[in-house]
Design a protein around this motif. Sequence first.
Motif, PDB file in Angstrom:
ATOM      1  N   SER A  69       0.850  -1.186   0.000  1.00  0.00           N
ATOM      2  CA  SER A  69       0.000   0.000   0.000  1.00  0.00           C
ATOM      3  C   SER A  69       0.885   1.235   0.000  1.00  0.00           C
ATOM      4  O   SER A  69       0.427   2.337   0.199  1.00  0.00           O
ATOM      5  CB  SER A  69      -0.911   0.014   1.228  1.00  0.00           C
ATOM      6  OG  SER A  69      -0.137   0.137   2.403  1.00  0.00           O
ATOM      7  N   TYR A  70       2.172   1.010  -0.217  1.00  0.00           N
ATOM      8  CA  TYR A  70       3.125   2.112  -0.123  1.00  0.00           C
ATOM      9  C   TYR A  70       3.684   2.521  -1.478  1.00  0.00           C
ATOM     10  O   TYR A  70       3.949   1.677  -2.316  1.00  0.00           O
ATOM     11  CB  TYR A  70       4.312   1.709   0.767  1.00  0.00           C
ATOM     12  CG  TYR A  70       4.144   2.100   2.199  1.00  0.00           C
ATOM     13  CD1 TYR A  70       5.227   2.545   2.936  1.00  0.00           C
ATOM     14  CD2 TYR A  70       2.910   2.047   2.809  1.00  0.00           C
ATOM     15  CE1 TYR A  70       5.082   2.898   4.258  1.00  0.00           C
ATOM     16  CE2 TYR A  70       2.746   2.395   4.127  1.00  0.00           C
ATOM     17  CZ  TYR A  70       3.835   2.823   4.850  1.00  0.00           C
ATOM     18  OH  TYR A  70       3.674   3.180   6.156  1.00  0.00           O
ATOM     19  N   SER A  76       1.267   5.841   3.880  1.00  0.00           N
ATOM     20  CA  SER A  76       0.453   4.837   3.199  1.00  0.00           C
ATOM     21  C   SER A  76      -0.546   5.489   2.255  1.00  0.00           C
ATOM     22  O   SER A  76      -1.186   6.468   2.590  1.00  0.00           O
ATOM     23  CB  SER A  76      -0.279   4.001   4.246  1.00  0.00           C
ATOM     24  OG  SER A  76      -1.140   3.105   3.610  1.00  0.00           O
ATOM     25  N   GLU A  99       3.880 -10.624  10.100  1.00  0.00           N
ATOM     26  CA  GLU A  99       4.024  -9.271   9.560  1.00  0.00           C
ATOM     27  C   GLU A  99       5.164  -8.534  10.257  1.00  0.00           C
ATOM     28  O   GLU A  99       5.483  -8.828  11.408  1.00  0.00           O
ATOM     29  CB  GLU A  99       2.678  -8.555   9.758  1.00  0.00           C
ATOM     30  CG  GLU A  99       2.621  -7.103   9.378  1.00  0.00           C
ATOM     31  CD  GLU A  99       2.748  -6.848   7.888  1.00  0.00           C
ATOM     32  OE1 GLU A  99       3.736  -7.311   7.287  1.00  0.00           O
ATOM     33  OE2 GLU A  99       1.879  -6.164   7.327  1.00  0.00           O
ATOM     34  N   ASP A 100       5.762  -7.576   9.563  1.00  0.00           N
ATOM     35  CA  ASP A 100       6.831  -6.792  10.178  1.00  0.00           C
ATOM     36  C   ASP A 100       6.290  -5.714  11.112  1.00  0.00           C
ATOM     37  O   ASP A 100       6.705  -5.605  12.254  1.00  0.00           O
ATOM     38  CB  ASP A 100       7.764  -6.181   9.105  1.00  0.00           C
ATOM     39  CG  ASP A 100       7.000  -5.497   7.977  1.00  0.00           C
ATOM     40  OD1 ASP A 100       5.755  -5.504   7.992  1.00  0.00           O
ATOM     41  OD2 ASP A 100       7.655  -4.960   7.068  1.00  0.00           O
ATOM     42  N   ILE A 102       2.540  -3.199  11.955  1.00  0.00           N
ATOM     43  CA  ILE A 102       1.190  -2.714  11.634  1.00  0.00           C
ATOM     44  C   ILE A 102       1.186  -1.212  11.862  1.00  0.00           C
ATOM     45  O   ILE A 102       1.426  -0.742  12.975  1.00  0.00           O
ATOM     46  CB  ILE A 102       0.083  -3.350  12.491  1.00  0.00           C
ATOM     47  CG1 ILE A 102       0.284  -4.858  12.628  1.00  0.00           C
ATOM     48  CG2 ILE A 102      -1.282  -3.030  11.891  1.00  0.00           C
ATOM     49  CD1 ILE A 102      -0.811  -5.532  13.454  1.00  0.00           C
ATOM     50  N   ASP A 103       0.926  -0.484  10.792  1.00  0.00           N
ATOM     51  CA  ASP A 103       0.932   0.973  10.842  1.00  0.00           C
ATOM     52  C   ASP A 103      -0.526   1.443  10.718  1.00  0.00           C
ATOM     53  O   ASP A 103      -1.265   1.419  11.698  1.00  0.00           O
ATOM     54  CB  ASP A 103       1.823   1.469   9.697  1.00  0.00           C
ATOM     55  CG  ASP A 103       2.079   2.969   9.741  1.00  0.00           C
ATOM     56  OD1 ASP A 103       1.861   3.576  10.789  1.00  0.00           O
ATOM     57  OD2 ASP A 103       2.504   3.529   8.713  1.00  0.00           O
ATOM     58  N   GLY A 105      -2.750  -0.171   9.224  1.00  0.00           N
ATOM     59  CA  GLY A 105      -3.553  -1.389   9.320  1.00  0.00           C
ATOM     60  C   GLY A 105      -4.221  -1.755   7.995  1.00  0.00           C
ATOM     61  O   GLY A 105      -4.853  -2.796   7.884  1.00  0.00           O
ATOM     62  N   ASN A 106      -4.073  -0.901   6.990  1.00  0.00           N
ATOM     63  CA  ASN A 106      -4.713  -1.131   5.685  1.00  0.00           C
ATOM     64  C   ASN A 106      -4.314  -2.459   5.067  1.00  0.00           C
ATOM     65  O   ASN A 106      -5.156  -3.210   4.582  1.00  0.00           O
ATOM     66  CB  ASN A 106      -4.337  -0.026   4.694  1.00  0.00           C
ATOM     67  CG  ASN A 106      -5.115   1.243   4.964  1.00  0.00           C
ATOM     68  OD1 ASN A 106      -6.229   1.202   5.461  1.00  0.00           O
ATOM     69  ND2 ASN A 106      -4.514   2.376   4.656  1.00  0.00           N
ATOM     70  N   THR A 107      -3.010  -2.737   5.062  1.00  0.00           N
ATOM     71  CA  THR A 107      -2.515  -3.947   4.424  1.00  0.00           C
ATOM     72  C   THR A 107      -3.098  -5.193   5.102  1.00  0.00           C
ATOM     73  O   THR A 107      -3.582  -6.103   4.441  1.00  0.00           O
ATOM     74  CB  THR A 107      -0.974  -4.014   4.498  1.00  0.00           C
ATOM     75  OG1 THR A 107      -0.446  -2.755   4.082  1.00  0.00           O
ATOM     76  CG2 THR A 107      -0.426  -5.113   3.624  1.00  0.00           C
ATOM     77  N   LYS A 131       2.397  -0.230  15.680  1.00  0.00           N
ATOM     78  CA  LYS A 131       2.451   1.233  15.793  1.00  0.00           C
ATOM     79  C   LYS A 131       1.008   1.735  15.895  1.00  0.00           C
ATOM     80  O   LYS A 131       0.449   2.237  14.921  1.00  0.00           O
ATOM     81  CB  LYS A 131       3.132   1.782  14.535  1.00  0.00           C
ATOM     82  CG  LYS A 131       3.856   3.110  14.721  1.00  0.00           C
ATOM     83  CD  LYS A 131       4.129   3.794  13.398  1.00  0.00           C
ATOM     84  CE  LYS A 131       5.277   3.231  12.602  1.00  0.00           C
ATOM     85  NZ  LYS A 131       5.490   3.984  11.333  1.00  0.00           N
ATOM     86  N   ILE A 153      10.379   3.425  11.353  1.00  0.00           N
ATOM     87  CA  ILE A 153      11.283   2.358  11.788  1.00  0.00           C
ATOM     88  C   ILE A 153      12.049   1.782  10.598  1.00  0.00           C
ATOM     89  O   ILE A 153      11.473   1.585   9.525  1.00  0.00           O
ATOM     90  CB  ILE A 153      10.459   1.226  12.441  1.00  0.00           C
ATOM     91  CG1 ILE A 153       9.565   1.773  13.566  1.00  0.00           C
ATOM     92  CG2 ILE A 153      11.349   0.105  12.913  1.00  0.00           C
ATOM     93  CD1 ILE A 153      10.284   2.238  14.790  1.00  0.00           C
ATOM     94  N   LEU A 158      12.932  -4.053   7.828  1.00  0.00           N
ATOM     95  CA  LEU A 158      12.210  -2.828   7.460  1.00  0.00           C
ATOM     96  C   LEU A 158      13.118  -1.854   6.717  1.00  0.00           C
ATOM     97  O   LEU A 158      14.268  -1.653   7.081  1.00  0.00           O
ATOM     98  CB  LEU A 158      11.650  -2.160   8.707  1.00  0.00           C
ATOM     99  CG  LEU A 158      10.485  -2.917   9.337  1.00  0.00           C
ATOM    100  CD1 LEU A 158      10.477  -2.734  10.833  1.00  0.00           C
ATOM    101  CD2 LEU A 158       9.183  -2.442   8.741  1.00  0.00           C
TER     102      LEU A 158
HETATM  103  P1  IMP Z   1       0.034  -0.348   6.884  1.00  0.00           P
HETATM  104  O1  IMP Z   1      -0.771  -0.919   5.747  1.00  0.00           O
HETATM  105  O2  IMP Z   1      -0.064   1.151   6.919  1.00  0.00           O
HETATM  106  O3  IMP Z   1      -0.314  -0.952   8.226  1.00  0.00           O
HETATM  107  O4  IMP Z   1       1.562  -0.618   6.605  1.00  0.00           O
HETATM  108  C1  IMP Z   1       1.948  -1.689   5.862  1.00  0.00           C
HETATM  109  C2  IMP Z   1       3.400  -1.814   5.592  1.00  0.00           C
HETATM  110  O5  IMP Z   1       4.065  -0.566   5.456  1.00  0.00           O
HETATM  111  C3  IMP Z   1       4.142  -2.534   6.691  1.00  0.00           C
HETATM  112  O6  IMP Z   1       3.968  -3.906   6.622  1.00  0.00           O
HETATM  113  C4  IMP Z   1       5.564  -2.103   6.382  1.00  0.00           C
HETATM  114  O7  IMP Z   1       6.114  -2.939   5.384  1.00  0.00           O
HETATM  115  C5  IMP Z   1       5.389  -0.686   5.892  1.00  0.00           C
HETATM  116  N1  IMP Z   1       5.647   0.238   7.022  1.00  0.00           N
HETATM  117  C6  IMP Z   1       4.767   0.764   7.895  1.00  0.00           C
HETATM  118  N2  IMP Z   1       5.381   1.523   8.819  1.00  0.00           N
HETATM  119  C7  IMP Z   1       6.704   1.449   8.549  1.00  0.00           C
HETATM  120  C8  IMP Z   1       7.872   1.984   9.190  1.00  0.00           C
HETATM  121  O8  IMP Z   1       7.841   2.684  10.211  1.00  0.00           O
HETATM  122  N3  IMP Z   1       9.066   1.684   8.588  1.00  0.00           N
HETATM  123  C9  IMP Z   1       9.166   0.916   7.478  1.00  0.00           C
HETATM  124  N4  IMP Z   1       8.106   0.370   6.867  1.00  0.00           N
HETATM  125  C10 IMP Z   1       6.882   0.630   7.400  1.00  0.00           C
END
Ligand code: IMP
Length: 175
Positions: A69-70, A76, A99-100, A102-103, A105-107, A131, A153, A158
Amino acid sequence: MAKETIGTILYTQEDIWRRAEELGKQITEDYKGKKLLLVGTLRGAVMWMADMMRNIDTDMEIDFISASSYGAGTVSSGKVNIKLDVELEVEGKHVLIIEDIIDSGNTLKFLKDYFGERKAASVKICTMLDKPSRRTADVYGDYIGYTVDDLFIVGYGLDFDQKYRNLPYITYLEG
Ligand code: IMP
Ligand code: MG
């Protein structure tokens, strides 16, 4: 462009290994007698996936999925698409997504629904980092390594622009 600066170490490899061992014991208990399919998310979760696999002592299968989603930045976009799908059958299995972080949470919201549609017996999440301050989707980690503040992070899988994945510890970008 100026080179970004790395902060102090948040978690060492030993810190991460300790949590992987603790969570692995719990998961071993929770999934006794169940068909477990561990699904690692590429590429961020590779190190954590290897740690978790070693610490779960029950019959299991492993596979990988790549969803993103990035874009190139640190925010995101909200839209998720699958770039590489799992190869193994999902139906009837207890899927544990490794998972590495959760930011938003979309993914993970997307992946949970995706495995649900493919008739997994259950879908849970084991994340190295959580997070919660930036969560917008209604999703949570069932097994969480460490909870972090609202930082960007890097390390231990990451990246920032594909860099720093190889650092054997967890740190953050300053600024
Ligand atoms: P989400 O969909 O916003 O929860 O984030 C999905 C993905 O974005 C995570 O699985 C990471 O691969 C990447 N991501 C989110 N936060 C960080 C960060 O702080 N550092 C590096 N990658 C991140
Ligand atoms: Mg990821």
